[in-house]
Design an enzyme around this catalytic site. Structure first.
Site, PDB file in Angstrom:
ATOM      1  N   LYS A 242       0.862  -1.182   0.000  1.00  0.00           N
ATOM      2  CA  LYS A 242       0.000   0.000   0.000  1.00  0.00           C
ATOM      3  C   LYS A 242       0.897   1.229   0.000  1.00  0.00           C
ATOM      4  O   LYS A 242       1.659   1.460   0.933  1.00  0.00           O
ATOM      5  CB  LYS A 242      -0.921   0.010   1.210  1.00  0.00           C
TER       6      LYS A 242
ATOM      7  N   LYS B  76      -2.105  -1.603  -3.689  1.00  0.00           N
ATOM      8  CA  LYS B  76      -2.943  -0.403  -3.693  1.00  0.00           C
ATOM      9  C   LYS B  76      -2.054   0.831  -3.811  1.00  0.00           C
ATOM     10  O   LYS B  76      -1.100   0.963  -3.030  1.00  0.00           O
ATOM     11  CB  LYS B  76      -3.763  -0.342  -2.395  1.00  0.00           C
TER      12      LYS B  76
END
Length: 333
Positions: free
Chosen positions: A196, A256
């Site tokens: 992320k 992400k």
């Protein structure tokens, strides 16, 4: 000119193209993110046209619609009232809180739907960070992980199928796995936000949840999340994170954002046999919506191409706000 091989031969008709198509896209590939709040009615989200903050009744209806379209997993994100936000995010493990109640309602009405949750403190924190912020302005790792474990167990008790730690604290996957197992939730999976990034693509999401970092006079609050989320300049580091999460017991690994990080999806696919998820995040969604509203792009064509490219890069699952639209378009053919 004599050519012994002409690749265009297999592109000549729709039937031929379908026969040799390498990548297929299905509604079952989608995980549908849903925002939920305590209000009695649904609220439109200005920065994310077509998305809502769902009331509990509206949420149940939308989950049913998703199921009918072939979507088999939803992920829940809460908009928490300011009065419930604290420095330690204790509302995150309130068994009577918004997310546990939402999980229970979904499981009562749509028991077959897979329910994924988000584990992080930013929706519950008065500081707007994924972890506890010290008086010196440092996001504390180990103290945060203790809270995340309590949050994960509370969500599992409510009926969650997949726990999604999105906080990026070190060691949280192993700690959550141990906490779940100790409470008898060996069957509950962990879909880890493995890579992320500290990305600028998250802006609309933070508006939807009112969860951006907040400055206060009481203590210095970091204005960004770069001390715990990954540097967008780094690729090899994602492999380190993936190896750690796999060793600690993650069942699914996630990247992400998605669109600008397809190289990371591809790298992880080459390094692990675990399923890979990619998050088609709010900023990516908003850009497509804005361009489509102006008539600059064909929304249906661009969305389906984008989601197909996630699959081609190596993603098995795609978290996307386009899920219901894309499922409808796929059904139409």
């Amino acid at each position: 000119m004599e050519l012994s091989y002409r690749p265009r031969r297999l592109r000549r008709t729709p039937a031929l193209r379908a026969m040799v198509r390498e990548t297929q896209l299905s509604p079952a590939d989608f995980i549908y993110p849903l925002f939920v709040h305590e209000g009695a009615t649904n609220e439109a989200i200005g920065a994310m046209p077509g998305c809502q903050r769902w009331s509990l009744d509206g949420l149940i209806h939308e989950v049913g619609r998703a199921w009918e379209l072939g979507i088999r997993c939803v992920v829940l994100f809460p908009k928490v009232a300011d009065g419930l936000k604290t420095e330690d995010g204790s509302e995150s493990f309130n068994a009577g809180g918004l997310i546990p109640r939402a999980i229970k309602r979904i499981k009562e009405v749509h028991p077959a739907m897979t329910v994924m949750t988000d584990v992080a403190l930013d929706p519950y924190s008065c500081d707007g960070h994924d972890g506890i912020v010290s008086q010196e302005g440092i996001v504390l790792n180990d103290e945060t992980v203790e809270i995340l474990c309590r949050q994960a167990v509370t969500q599992a008790m409510a009926g969650a199928d997949l726990i999604g730690p999105s906080d990026m604290m070190d060691g949280r996957v192993g700690a959550i796995r141990e906490a779940l197992d100790a409470e008898g939730f060996e069957h509950v999976g962990i879909i880890s936000y493995t890579a992320k990034y500290a990305s600028a693509y998250y802006g609309p999401f933070r508006e939807a949840l009112d969860s951006a970092p907040r400055s206060t006079t009481a203590k210095p609050i970091p204005t960004n999340k770069s001390t715990y989320q990954m540097d967008p300049a780094n690729g090899r580091e994602a492999l380190t994170e993936a190896l750690l999460d796999e060793q600690e017991g993650a069942d699914i690994l996630m990247v992400k954002p998605g669109m600008a990080y397809l190289d990371i999806v591809h790298r992880l696919r080459a390094e692990t046999e675990l399923p890979i998820a990619a998050y088609n995040v709010s900023g990516e969604y908003a850009m497509v919506k804005a361009a489509a509203e102006r008539g600059w792009i064909d929304e249906k064509a661009v969305v389906l191409e984008t989601l197909l490219c996630f699959k081609r890069a190596g993603a098995d699952l795609i978290l996307t706000y386009h899920a219901c639209d894309a499922a409808t378009w796929l059904r139409q053919g």
